[in-house]
Design a protein around this motif. Structure first.
Motif, PDB file in Angstrom:
ATOM      1  N   ALA A 116       0.825  -1.223   0.000  1.00 31.55           N
ATOM      2  CA  ALA A 116       0.000   0.000   0.000  1.00 31.55           C
ATOM      3  C   ALA A 116       0.849   1.259   0.000  1.00 31.55           C
ATOM      4  CB  ALA A 116      -0.932  -0.002   1.202  1.00 31.55           C
ATOM      5  N   GLY A 117       2.122   1.144   0.335  1.00 29.81           N
ATOM      6  CA  GLY A 117       2.972   2.338   0.403  1.00 29.81           C
ATOM      7  C   GLY A 117       2.743   3.166   1.650  1.00 29.81           C
ATOM      8  N   LYS A 118       1.907   2.688   2.536  1.00 21.55           N
ATOM      9  CA  LYS A 118       1.626   3.395   3.787  1.00 21.55           C
ATOM     10  C   LYS A 118       1.059   2.384   4.778  1.00 21.55           C
ATOM     11  CE  LYS A 118      -3.055   4.710   2.348  1.00 21.55           C
ATOM     12  NZ  LYS A 118      -4.015   5.820   2.121  1.00 21.55           N
ATOM     13  N   PRO A 119       1.050   2.708   6.065  1.00 16.68           N
ATOM     14  CA  PRO A 119       0.509   1.770   7.052  1.00 16.68           C
ATOM     15  C   PRO A 119      -0.988   1.537   6.848  1.00 16.68           C
ATOM     16  CG  PRO A 119       1.886   3.419   8.110  1.00 16.68           C
ATOM     17  CD  PRO A 119       1.684   3.884   6.705  1.00 16.68           C
ATOM     18  N   LEU A 120      -1.380   0.280   7.023  1.00 13.92           N
ATOM     19  CA  LEU A 120      -2.791  -0.098   6.974  1.00 13.92           C
ATOM     20  C   LEU A 120      -3.217  -0.456   8.397  1.00 13.92           C
ATOM     21  CD1 LEU A 120      -2.625  -2.452   3.854  1.00 13.92           C
ATOM     22  CD2 LEU A 120      -3.622  -0.160   3.911  1.00 13.92           C
ATOM     23  N   PRO A 121      -4.020   0.394   9.040  1.00 16.96           N
ATOM     24  CA  PRO A 121      -4.407   0.112  10.422  1.00 16.96           C
ATOM     25  C   PRO A 121      -5.370  -1.074  10.480  1.00 16.96           C
ATOM     26  CG  PRO A 121      -5.585   2.019   9.596  1.00 16.96           C
ATOM     27  CD  PRO A 121      -4.586   1.663   8.555  1.00 16.96           C
ATOM     28  N   PRO A 122      -5.516  -1.703  11.652  1.00 12.81           N
ATOM     29  CA  PRO A 122      -6.469  -2.811  11.792  1.00 12.81           C
ATOM     30  C   PRO A 122      -7.869  -2.387  11.366  1.00 12.81           C
ATOM     31  CG  PRO A 122      -5.053  -2.672  13.725  1.00 12.81           C
ATOM     32  CD  PRO A 122      -4.773  -1.445  12.893  1.00 12.81           C
ATOM     33  N   GLY A 123      -8.581  -3.317  10.765  1.00  7.86           N
ATOM     34  CA  GLY A 123      -9.931  -3.020  10.312  1.00  7.86           C
ATOM     35  C   GLY A 123     -10.397  -4.012   9.270  1.00  7.86           C
ATOM     36  N   THR A 124     -11.589  -3.748   8.724  1.00 12.04           N
ATOM     37  CA  THR A 124     -12.183  -4.595   7.697  1.00 12.04           C
ATOM     38  C   THR A 124     -11.920  -3.989   6.323  1.00 12.04           C
ATOM     39  OG1 THR A 124     -13.907  -5.333   9.212  1.00 12.04           O
ATOM     40  CG2 THR A 124     -14.324  -5.614   6.857  1.00 12.04           C
ATOM     41  N   TYR A 125     -11.425  -4.797   5.396  1.00 15.33           N
ATOM     42  CA  TYR A 125     -11.091  -4.352   4.049  1.00 15.33           C
ATOM     43  C   TYR A 125     -11.629  -5.370   3.044  1.00 15.33           C
ATOM     44  CZ  TYR A 125      -7.543  -1.403   6.360  1.00 15.33           C
ATOM     45  OH  TYR A 125      -6.894  -0.497   7.158  1.00 15.33           O
ATOM     46  N   GLN A 126     -11.584  -4.985   1.765  1.00 15.00           N
ATOM     47  CA  GLN A 126     -11.882  -5.927   0.687  1.00 15.00           C
ATOM     48  C   GLN A 126     -10.769  -5.852  -0.348  1.00 15.00           C
ATOM     49  OE1 GLN A 126     -15.217  -5.497  -2.333  1.00 15.00           O
ATOM     50  NE2 GLN A 126     -16.028  -7.232  -1.146  1.00 15.00           N
ATOM     51  N   LEU A 127     -10.146  -7.006  -0.614  1.00 13.81           N
ATOM     52  CA  LEU A 127      -9.116  -7.101  -1.640  1.00 13.81           C
ATOM     53  C   LEU A 127      -9.792  -7.412  -2.964  1.00 13.81           C
ATOM     54  CD1 LEU A 127      -6.085  -7.259  -2.439  1.00 13.81           C
ATOM     55  CD2 LEU A 127      -6.171  -9.696  -1.844  1.00 13.81           C
ATOM     56  N   HIS A 128      -9.583  -6.532  -3.950  1.00 13.08           N
ATOM     57  CA  HIS A 128     -10.211  -6.678  -5.268  1.00 13.08           C
ATOM     58  C   HIS A 128      -9.120  -6.893  -6.306  1.00 13.08           C
ATOM     59  CE1 HIS A 128     -12.038  -4.576  -8.995  1.00 13.08           C
ATOM     60  NE2 HIS A 128     -12.401  -5.847  -8.980  1.00 13.08           N
TER      61      HIS A 128
END
Length: 857
Positions: A105-117
């Motif tokens: 992502a080039g940046k931090p991804l904080p904890p949470g719900t995501y969708q990988l497409h």
């Protein structure tokens, strides 16, 4: 090839492994990113190799990270992004080892719900890996085989068994095709000659159980199931499924009763697959089989029923063992396979006693591989598909043998109770071996975990020796001259012994290198493997063996078979003389029970490595002296009321006589049956036909090859083709070349190429022609074969008991095997087998020849 760096992706992505520190240590995705469900859309035309797809994977990220990992093989990624609400984060993809790709992502991804497409393109495989093309009678079909790590060839995914999630598939294809998947169809739309089929969401399952099939199928309904079910076949073949339809409901009912849990999926469909690397695959709700297992006569003979029925029981058992409850990682694959094999045997004994599964000694199928100094434990480190396939057979045979042994100690009812507890506790989840050992330990009066670990977490098995003074010792069994590390097992030894004219029984647990059992001191004889349930070899004194042989009727059929097989193992270990072994064989050869005599024939076949031009004639005379009376008694024609044991014995006797003790009568009988089979395959039982065909190929005129080939091409029956292909042991150079070239014929299934090579490799004693051909065609060959077979090629083709052939193999593989996962390991195994065989031949052949020369002329 699976363990490598990928250097090619779509032009929009630059691949780099420099961002991955210690990449060689990363062979699993992190537990901090957990998939919850996956939607997959595919556009596939069986008449085109190109396909496209799109997938959405719901993720829970539980720890801050800057990248998301997923698996794929040979897919072109067009778009990869992470979505959280309105926020779309493009991911820059780089490749690592073990088929893992990382979207940064080039940046931090904080904890949470995501969708990988991910949107992507790919090509349909042509060698039965992943999603692959199969052609039958001028029609193309698409099938899948995703176990163990092949789903990643069809769609990007979290392709690990511990990630057990629901899937929803939508497949677009030309409307003329039937489209199948794990669940019933939810919606179907047709527009402009194409259909869009959406399937119901699956229950939670690992990626390797996702399955679909596309093609012009015929079908027949399976009535009497607890859920809807059909058998799907290639066009025009559904009428050949009556036997399967008749027997499947009873098998499923027996399993439901044992587990105390109804069949857990919405439907139960079978699919007959013309081109299949393995025998069958337990995909939830869509079980795939080699077509030879489903497309049968309405009432196949007794000897031809065992394979199909046992396989159906095995795959249905997987719906609980493996599907409902899944191993957490591939190092516990035995949890799936051993339990399914064990449960299938139990069902076969319950429903089909006439097939005599109760006399099978499963561990004999494991002992040879497990004796090798190079063998690995059943439970071992697994990083790649090649690791899974290394010693795969032991997951089935050794695992089932250990379960048999544990059940015999615990008792059937207590064992069943533990299994039901295990299933209820872990359904829809994942387990490790410790979870199983815990429930078994709760119903046992001994330390189950300690025992199981000694058998499953270390290689090999013990040789238990009994001395006259009552001392009992154990050491690792190995072939004569082999070097192995010392090991100790927790061995349950069920002993019968005769002392002072009375027979006694005793159970002892041997968990030390040596103990004293005073009750056994000065026993007349000891038989230390009651009902042949133990996973060990055993040795008693020669005096006790002579006494036991004079009292042979105290042993049951299983125990007599074990006595003979154990003697052969002691011979190969250098623990007894050839004369000692032949004494056991001679006594059992006088038995009248056909199951025991079949074991004698198997023991004679096991001595063939000692036969060459120097003693071939005296061996033929010896075999004829032992078995011609049985041939006169049984003949080659079926008799009213023949039991399964008699049918098998008839086949075994005719096979060894016709191929290793030929005379004019046997050759004429072989040629007559060969002609009958070539004209009408239904006129001769398949196994007898196979023996006749092999004998005619070996001793007949060279022009028989063309007759076999013509019959193969004329038939579309997989069983007929398999029989013909497995019989082409033609020794003439030109026929061997033609047979090898046949590997590239369009009518030769890619999944069967390895078996064609095996037959060619055994057709001539010296393999110069084989290696010359392989050297010329190796690249073309490996492009056609499934990856699993490429990796195992040395074991299939290059294990030999001839020093000249071993040198040819050693010259051929270097520089080639490094390019294919698993081939170096397979070469190691093949060379170990060859060297052990050569050592045994050098040790015993002269003595064997002297023994044979005593046979009256």
């Amino acid at each position: 090839m699976k363990v490598k760096y990928y250097l090619e992706l779509a032009a929009a992505f630059m691949l780099s492994v420099s961002t991955l520190a210690n990449a060689d240590e990363i062979y699993r995705l992190p537990d901090s990113i957990v998939p919850q469900q996956q939607i997959i859309q595919l556009r596939v035309d069986p008449d085109q190799l190109d396909f496209s797809g799109e997938t959405w994977i719901d993720l829970d990220i539980t720890k801050t990270t800057d990248k998301v990992g997923f698996y794929h093989i040979d897919l072109t990624l067009e778009k990869v992004e992470l979505v959280q609400g309105e926020n779309v984060i493009p991911l820059e993809v780089s490749g690592g080892e073990y088929d893992i790709f990382w979207g940064s992502a080039g940046k931090p991804l904080p904890p949470g719900t995501y969708q990988l497409h991910i949107r992507y393109r790919g090509k349909v495989n042509t060698s039965s890996d992943g999603m692959y093309l199969s052609r039958f009678e001028d029609r193309n079909y698409i099938f899948t085989q995703f176990e163990d790590m092949e789903a990643r060839r069809a769609f990007p995914s979290f392709d690990q068994p511990n990630f057990k999630i629901p899937y929803q598939l939508t497949i677009e294809s030309p409307e003329k095709h039937t489209v199948l998947s794990n669940t019933p169809v939810e919606k179907r739309q047709v527009e402009a000659g194409w259909q869009k089929v959406r399937f119901q969401k699956t229950k939670p399952m690992p990626t390797y159980l996702v399955a679909y099939a596309i093609g012009e199928f015929d079908s027949a309904e399976i009535t009497g199931l607890s859920v809807p079910g059909k058998v799907y076949t290639p066009y025009g073949q559904a009428h050949r499924t009556r036997f399967v339809i008749q027997h499947t409901p009873a098998i499923l009912k027996a399993l439901e009763d044992y587990f105390g849990i109804p069949y857990p999926y919405a439907k139960l469909d079978f699919v007959a697959v013309p081109n299949f690397t393995h025998g069958a695959m337990e995909n939830a709700g869509l079980i795939t089989y080699r077509s030879s297992l489903l497309l049968l006569e309405d009432e196949p003979g007794l000897s031809e029923r065992s394979g199909p029925l046992d396989t159906i029981a095995h795959e249905l058992a997987h719906q609980w063992y493996g599907n409902l409850v899944t191993m957490a990682w591939w190092d516990d694959l035995w949890l799936n396979e051993a339990f399914a094999s064990w449960m299938a045997s139990k069902v076969m004994m319950q429903l089909y006693p006439e097939l005599n599964f109760h006399t099978r000694i499963i561990q004999e199928g494991a002992f040879t591989a497990d004796a090798s100094p190079t063998t690995k434990p059943v439970k071992k480190l697994v990083r790649s598909s090649a690791d899974v396939m290394d010693g795969l057979g032991l997951n089935y045979s050794k695992g089932e043998s250990i379960l048999n042994m544990i059940e015999a100690l615990i008792g059937e009812k207590a064992f069943q109770k533990a299994v039901q507890t295990y299933m209820q506790k872990h359904k829809w989840g994942n387990t490790t071996a410790d979870d199983l050992w815990a429930v078994l330990g709760d119903v046992a009066d001994f330390d189950v975990p300690a025992m199981m670990r000694t058998y499953l977490e270390q290689p090999g098995y013990p040789l238990v020796e009994f001395e006259a003074n009552g001392a009992v010792s154990q050491r690792r069994y190995h072939l004569a001259g082999a070097e192995v590390k010392p090991q100790v097992w927790n061995v349950p030894v069920a002993i019968s012994y005769k002392k002072n004219g009375k027979i006694h029984r005793q159970m002892m647990f041997l968990n030390e290198p040596r103990v004293l059992n005073s009750q056994l001191a000065e026993a007349d004889w000891i038989y230390p493997n009651d009902n042949a349930m133990g996973y060990y070899r055993w040795k008693i004194s020669s005096r006790q063996m002579e006494t036991l042989l004079s009292d042979i009727d105290v042993l049951n059929v299983r125990e007599k078979k074990n006595l003979l097989y154990n003697s052969d193992a002691l011979l190969k270990a250098g623990e007894i003389s050839l004369q000692d072994h032949m004494q056991v064989l001679d006594v059992l050869a006088q038995e009248q029970d056909p199951t025991v005599v079949s074991a004698v024939v198997a023991a004679l076949n096991d001595l063939l490595y000692l036969v060459d031009d120097s003693n071939r004639q005296v061996f033929a005379r010896f075999v004829a002296e032992k078995l011609m009376p049985w041939y006169r008694k049984l003949g080659v024609g079926p008799q009213p009321g023949d039991s399964e044991e008699i049918i098998k014995l008839r086949q075994a006797v005719f096979s060894i006589l016709s191929q290793h003790a030929p005379n004019e009568e046997l050759e004429q009988v072989s040629k007559k049956m060969t002609r009958q089979y070539l004209e009408d395959p239904g006129a001769v039982s398949r196994h007898l036909a196979s023996a006749a065909l092999k004998s005619t190929a070996k001793f007949g005129a060279a022009d028989w090859y063309h007759k076999y080939r013509q019959a193969y091409l004329k038939s579309s029956d997989a069983n007929v083709r398999n029989t013909l292909m497995g019989s082409m042991y033609f020794p003439q150079d030109e026929n061997v070349r033609q047979l090898l070239d046949f590997s590239f014929h369009e009518e030769m299934s890619p999944a069967n190429v390895i078996y064609n090579l095996y037959v060619a490799s055994k057709s001539q004693e010296k393999q110069d022609l084989l290696y010359s051909w392989l050297d010329k065609h190796f690249q073309q060959l490996t492009e056609r074969m499934p990856s699993y077979h490429i990796g195992r090629m040395p074991e299939f083709v290059s294990s030999s008991c001839d020093q000249h052939n071993v040198q040819l193999a050693r010259a051929f593989y270097p520089g080639r095997m490094e390019k294919f996962d698993g081939m170096a390991r397979s070469f190691e195994v093949a060379m170990d087998e060859a060297n052990q065989c050569l050592a045994l031949k050098d040790r015993f052949q002269a003595e064997f020849t002297r023994y044979l020369e005593q046979v009256p002329r």
